[in-house]
Design a protein around this motif. Structure first.
Motif, PDB file in Angstrom:
ATOM      1  N   LEU A   6      64.196  28.410  59.023  1.00 41.78           N
ATOM      2  CA  LEU A   6      64.039  28.507  60.422  1.00 41.78           C
ATOM      3  C   LEU A   6      63.569  26.993  61.138  1.00 41.78           C
ATOM      4  O   LEU A   6      63.428  27.149  62.472  1.00 41.78           O
ATOM      5  CB  LEU A   6      62.742  29.506  60.765  1.00 41.78           C
ATOM      6  CG  LEU A   6      63.117  31.072  60.376  1.00 41.78           C
ATOM      7  CD1 LEU A   6      61.774  31.805  60.359  1.00 41.78           C
ATOM      8  CD2 LEU A   6      64.125  31.559  61.257  1.00 41.78           C
ATOM      9  N   LYS A  72      64.229  48.031  57.948  1.00 39.68           N
ATOM     10  CA  LYS A  72      64.228  47.118  58.937  1.00 39.68           C
ATOM     11  C   LYS A  72      63.883  47.629  60.379  1.00 39.68           C
ATOM     12  O   LYS A  72      63.827  46.873  61.186  1.00 39.68           O
ATOM     13  CB  LYS A  72      65.476  46.371  58.750  1.00 39.68           C
ATOM     14  CG  LYS A  72      65.699  45.805  57.465  1.00 39.68           C
ATOM     15  CD  LYS A  72      64.670  44.846  56.921  1.00 39.68           C
ATOM     16  CE  LYS A  72      65.150  44.101  55.731  1.00 39.68           C
ATOM     17  NZ  LYS A  72      63.684  43.199  55.212  1.00 39.68           N
ATOM     18  N   ALA A  98      64.922  32.993  67.859  1.00 37.42           N
ATOM     19  CA  ALA A  98      66.405  33.034  67.207  1.00 37.42           C
ATOM     20  C   ALA A  98      66.471  33.964  65.810  1.00 37.42           C
ATOM     21  O   ALA A  98      67.365  34.487  65.844  1.00 37.42           O
ATOM     22  CB  ALA A  98      66.801  31.682  66.977  1.00 37.42           C
ATOM     23  N   TYR A  99      65.293  33.755  65.224  1.00 34.66           N
ATOM     24  CA  TYR A  99      65.155  34.577  64.072  1.00 34.66           C
ATOM     25  C   TYR A  99      65.152  36.166  64.329  1.00 34.66           C
ATOM     26  O   TYR A  99      66.049  36.944  63.898  1.00 34.66           O
ATOM     27  CB  TYR A  99      63.939  34.341  63.338  1.00 34.66           C
ATOM     28  CG  TYR A  99      63.509  35.438  62.177  1.00 34.66           C
ATOM     29  CD1 TYR A  99      64.232  34.910  60.807  1.00 34.66           C
ATOM     30  CD2 TYR A  99      62.890  36.474  62.447  1.00 34.66           C
ATOM     31  CE1 TYR A  99      64.014  35.958  59.690  1.00 34.66           C
ATOM     32  CE2 TYR A  99      62.957  37.467  61.265  1.00 34.66           C
ATOM     33  CZ  TYR A  99      63.180  37.205  60.060  1.00 34.66           C
ATOM     34  OH  TYR A  99      63.111  37.984  58.852  1.00 34.66           O
ATOM     35  N   LYS A 101      66.453  37.567  66.989  1.00 34.94           N
ATOM     36  CA  LYS A 101      67.888  37.789  67.468  1.00 34.94           C
ATOM     37  C   LYS A 101      68.818  38.089  66.358  1.00 34.94           C
ATOM     38  O   LYS A 101      69.522  39.049  66.352  1.00 34.94           O
ATOM     39  CB  LYS A 101      68.300  36.806  68.655  1.00 34.94           C
ATOM     40  CG  LYS A 101      69.589  36.975  69.352  1.00 34.94           C
ATOM     41  CD  LYS A 101      69.910  35.649  70.394  1.00 34.94           C
ATOM     42  CE  LYS A 101      71.130  36.241  71.040  1.00 34.94           C
ATOM     43  NZ  LYS A 101      72.403  36.186  70.357  1.00 34.94           N
ATOM     44  N   ASN A 102      68.732  37.160  65.430  1.00 33.39           N
ATOM     45  CA  ASN A 102      69.777  37.574  64.352  1.00 33.39           C
ATOM     46  C   ASN A 102      69.215  38.683  63.619  1.00 33.39           C
ATOM     47  O   ASN A 102      70.313  39.436  63.325  1.00 33.39           O
ATOM     48  CB  ASN A 102      69.767  36.144  63.532  1.00 33.39           C
ATOM     49  CG  ASN A 102      70.239  34.952  63.864  1.00 33.39           C
ATOM     50  OD1 ASN A 102      70.998  35.206  64.992  1.00 33.39           O
ATOM     51  ND2 ASN A 102      69.829  33.830  63.613  1.00 33.39           N
ATOM     52  N   PHE A 103      67.891  38.925  63.551  1.00 33.52           N
ATOM     53  CA  PHE A 103      67.536  40.195  62.648  1.00 33.52           C
ATOM     54  C   PHE A 103      67.901  41.361  63.550  1.00 33.52           C
ATOM     55  O   PHE A 103      68.568  42.309  62.783  1.00 33.52           O
ATOM     56  CB  PHE A 103      66.205  39.952  62.685  1.00 33.52           C
ATOM     57  CG  PHE A 103      65.304  41.154  61.909  1.00 33.52           C
ATOM     58  CD1 PHE A 103      65.085  40.655  60.524  1.00 33.52           C
ATOM     59  CD2 PHE A 103      65.177  42.149  61.804  1.00 33.52           C
ATOM     60  CE1 PHE A 103      64.503  41.470  59.441  1.00 33.52           C
ATOM     61  CE2 PHE A 103      64.294  43.291  61.134  1.00 33.52           C
ATOM     62  CZ  PHE A 103      64.113  42.703  59.683  1.00 33.52           C
ATOM     63  N   GLU A 105      70.539  41.826  65.855  1.00 27.79           N
ATOM     64  CA  GLU A 105      71.783  41.920  65.617  1.00 27.79           C
ATOM     65  C   GLU A 105      72.499  42.547  64.363  1.00 27.79           C
ATOM     66  O   GLU A 105      73.252  43.248  64.483  1.00 27.79           O
ATOM     67  CB  GLU A 105      72.393  40.505  66.096  1.00 27.79           C
ATOM     68  CG  GLU A 105      72.516  40.044  67.358  1.00 27.79           C
ATOM     69  CD  GLU A 105      72.870  38.698  67.598  1.00 27.79           C
ATOM     70  OE1 GLU A 105      73.342  38.103  66.568  1.00 27.79           O
ATOM     71  OE2 GLU A 105      72.978  38.074  68.787  1.00 27.79           O
ATOM     72  N   GLU A 106      71.784  42.254  63.287  1.00 27.39           N
ATOM     73  CA  GLU A 106      72.198  42.818  62.013  1.00 27.39           C
ATOM     74  C   GLU A 106      71.992  44.097  62.275  1.00 27.39           C
ATOM     75  O   GLU A 106      72.318  45.115  61.334  1.00 27.39           O
ATOM     76  CB  GLU A 106      71.337  42.105  60.872  1.00 27.39           C
ATOM     77  CG  GLU A 106      71.691  40.709  60.657  1.00 27.39           C
ATOM     78  CD  GLU A 106      70.992  40.037  59.484  1.00 27.39           C
ATOM     79  OE1 GLU A 106      69.985  40.758  59.014  1.00 27.39           O
ATOM     80  OE2 GLU A 106      71.028  38.769  59.083  1.00 27.39           O
ATOM     81  N   TYR A 109      70.797  46.323  66.989  1.00 29.00           N
ATOM     82  CA  TYR A 109      69.891  46.790  68.051  1.00 29.00           C
ATOM     83  C   TYR A 109      69.526  48.358  68.219  1.00 29.00           C
ATOM     84  O   TYR A 109      69.268  49.176  69.245  1.00 29.00           O
ATOM     85  CB  TYR A 109      70.121  46.592  69.443  1.00 29.00           C
ATOM     86  CG  TYR A 109      70.141  44.962  69.523  1.00 29.00           C
ATOM     87  CD1 TYR A 109      69.049  44.398  70.016  1.00 29.00           C
ATOM     88  CD2 TYR A 109      71.396  44.221  69.528  1.00 29.00           C
ATOM     89  CE1 TYR A 109      69.178  43.086  69.987  1.00 29.00           C
ATOM     90  CE2 TYR A 109      71.422  43.022  69.548  1.00 29.00           C
ATOM     91  CZ  TYR A 109      70.187  42.028  69.730  1.00 29.00           C
ATOM     92  OH  TYR A 109      70.208  40.866  69.838  1.00 29.00           O
ATOM     93  N   TYR A 127      63.265  44.696  70.903  1.00 30.07           N
ATOM     94  CA  TYR A 127      64.475  44.594  71.368  1.00 30.07           C
ATOM     95  C   TYR A 127      64.505  44.249  73.047  1.00 30.07           C
ATOM     96  O   TYR A 127      65.128  43.439  73.505  1.00 30.07           O
ATOM     97  CB  TYR A 127      65.404  45.972  71.150  1.00 30.07           C
ATOM     98  CG  TYR A 127      65.685  46.446  69.865  1.00 30.07           C
ATOM     99  CD1 TYR A 127      65.577  45.431  68.781  1.00 30.07           C
ATOM    100  CD2 TYR A 127      66.124  47.680  69.705  1.00 30.07           C
ATOM    101  CE1 TYR A 127      65.788  45.827  67.448  1.00 30.07           C
ATOM    102  CE2 TYR A 127      66.158  48.206  68.332  1.00 30.07           C
ATOM    103  CZ  TYR A 127      65.904  46.974  67.483  1.00 30.07           C
ATOM    104  OH  TYR A 127      66.711  47.376  65.840  1.00 30.07           O
ATOM    105  N   TYR A 134      67.180  37.053  76.752  1.00 31.53           N
ATOM    106  CA  TYR A 134      68.558  36.730  76.787  1.00 31.53           C
ATOM    107  C   TYR A 134      69.498  37.586  77.756  1.00 31.53           C
ATOM    108  O   TYR A 134      70.761  37.276  77.746  1.00 31.53           O
ATOM    109  CB  TYR A 134      68.976  37.137  75.631  1.00 31.53           C
ATOM    110  CG  TYR A 134      68.374  36.104  74.432  1.00 31.53           C
ATOM    111  CD1 TYR A 134      68.601  34.835  74.238  1.00 31.53           C
ATOM    112  CD2 TYR A 134      67.439  36.594  73.528  1.00 31.53           C
ATOM    113  CE1 TYR A 134      68.216  33.967  73.459  1.00 31.53           C
ATOM    114  CE2 TYR A 134      66.767  35.966  72.607  1.00 31.53           C
ATOM    115  CZ  TYR A 134      67.036  34.511  72.371  1.00 31.53           C
ATOM    116  OH  TYR A 134      66.367  33.772  71.508  1.00 31.53           O
TER     117      TYR A 134
END
Length: 397
Positions: A6, A72, A98-99, A101-103, A105-106, A109, A127, A134
């Protein structure tokens, strides 16, 4: 190591490592430097970084509910992710955001799979924080779709915690509504925020109605505290006290602050929410232990001298919010907040792990210095956010 990925800076913690002995941090021994802005950020970043580095490797510190802790989109990790999102925004930490957001997206949402269960809604909180940052509609659509399903076919089950569930995932039938105190953290802030984002009043209308049904059922006006669920109407401690679980009330107080933040100023229930918040806050400073922690059983601290950090962190987050924005009187509440923040600092090990976290449960129970949980770290991040707000408001110098 995740912190390196990160690009985060690993810092040396100023907090002492807890031992199995009960810590003692009376007010006259509190070190003033823990209230300095840079040190608040340092210790809170340290808790965040440790938990991020152990997002998939926590078994040595979490002795129970390990499978649930790996979910998760579940409430256990979800509470940490919500705390991380609030903290990331408050400190403008692009690496944390950023972490997240990536988490997210996986996970697409998405909420967890039980449509009605509030525990499966809490991830919507982070979210929506990401959406504020964003402005991507995809960040709210899956939650909105689930809530529209609920509105189309709302549950009308009793709030009685007794009857067993009839569907998979609901071991008690009442879990299809907010029949336990913790749910007031998990669910209502998501519903309220969705109205703020979309401008559609139907989400807030539903949440407001259900919130007060639950509160009328579980809030003990004489005590100024919530019973965890209907099983505790008659249960008593061995010396006769009613059982008011610390973290259960912490969930409520912290959730209240988010609901109030997102309510329209002219909402007809606004004053009622604030009055509930003030009533709980006044009671909480009466039952804080001398060492700064709140006991796991709020009216029976003499039976539970062991520290407990997750409830304490939620209370510091909630009380700090009120002093920082003027809802609570600083002279009355700042001594309790200072003692509580000192206790929380004492709960953090040199590594950044937050100890003294009661494990997953629904009532007062044993606590260990060397055990933690995601929701404990999440609560600490919320507390750190409130401490920065107090600093900005001039209450910490």
């Amino acid at each position: 190591m995740l912190t390196a990925i990160l690009g985060l800076t690993t810092v040396s913690m100023t907090a002492c490592q807890p031992s199995q002995d009960t810590p003692n941090t009376p007010s006259e021994t509190i070190a003033s430097d823990i209230f300095a802005k840079d040190n608040i950020i340092t210790v809170t970043n340290g808790v965040a970084d440790w938990q991020l580095a152990h997002i998939d490797n926590f078994e040595d510190y979490v002795p129970s509910f390990q499978d649930r802790s790996r979910e998760k989109r579940g409430w256990i990790q979800g509470t940490f992710l919500k705390g991380l999102a609030d903290w990331g925004v408050r400190t403008d930490n692009d690496a944390y955001l950023a972490y997240l957001k990536n988490f997210a997206e996986e996970q697409g949402y998405r909420l967890e799979d039980r449509i009605y269960h509030a525990d499966d809604h809490v991830v919507g909180q982070y979210y929506f924080i990401l959406h504020d940052r964003y402005k991507d509609p995809a960040m709210i659509k899956p939650t909105q779709d689930v809530f529209d399903q609920i509105l189309a076919n709302p549950s009308d089950v009793s709030l009685d915690f007794g009857p067993d569930g009839t569907e998979e995932g609901y071991y008690k039938e009442c879990l299809k509504r907010w029949c336990w105190a913790d749910a007031l953290f998990m669910g209502p802030p998501v519903w309220t925020k969705l109205t703020k984002i979309t401008g559609d009043d139907k989400y807030l209308e539903f949440s407001d109605k259900e919130f007060w049904i639950t509160t009328d059922y579980l809030f003990d006006e004489d005590a100024g505290l919530f019973l965890r669920d209907s099983r505790f109407f008659e249960r008593r401690e061995e010396t006769g006290e009613k059982i008011y679980w610390s973290r259960g009330n912490g969930w409520v107080l912290s959730g209240l602050t988010d609901v109030i933040d997102d309510l329209p100023m002219d909402h007809p229930s606004r004053d009622r929410y604030i009055e509930l918040y003030k009533t709980m806050s006044a009671k909480l400073i009466e039952v804080q232990a001398e060492n700064g922690y709140w006991p796991v059983s709020l009216e029976a601290g003499h039976l539970y001298p062991v520290p407990e950090s997750s409830g304490t962190a939620f209370f510091i987050a909630g009380l700090g919010w009120g002093v920082a924005n003027g809802t609570l009187d600083a002279d009355t509440y700042m001594p309790a907040i200072r003692k509580g923040w000192a206790a929380l600092n004492d709960s953090v090990m040199d590594t950044g792990m937050m100890g003294w976290v009661q494990q997953v449960g629904y009532a007062p129970d044993k606590v260990s210095a060397n055990e933690t949980q995601f929701y404990g770290a999440g609560a600490f991040l919320l507390a750190g956010e409130s401490m920065l707000d107090l600093h900005a408001a001039g209450h910490l110098k």
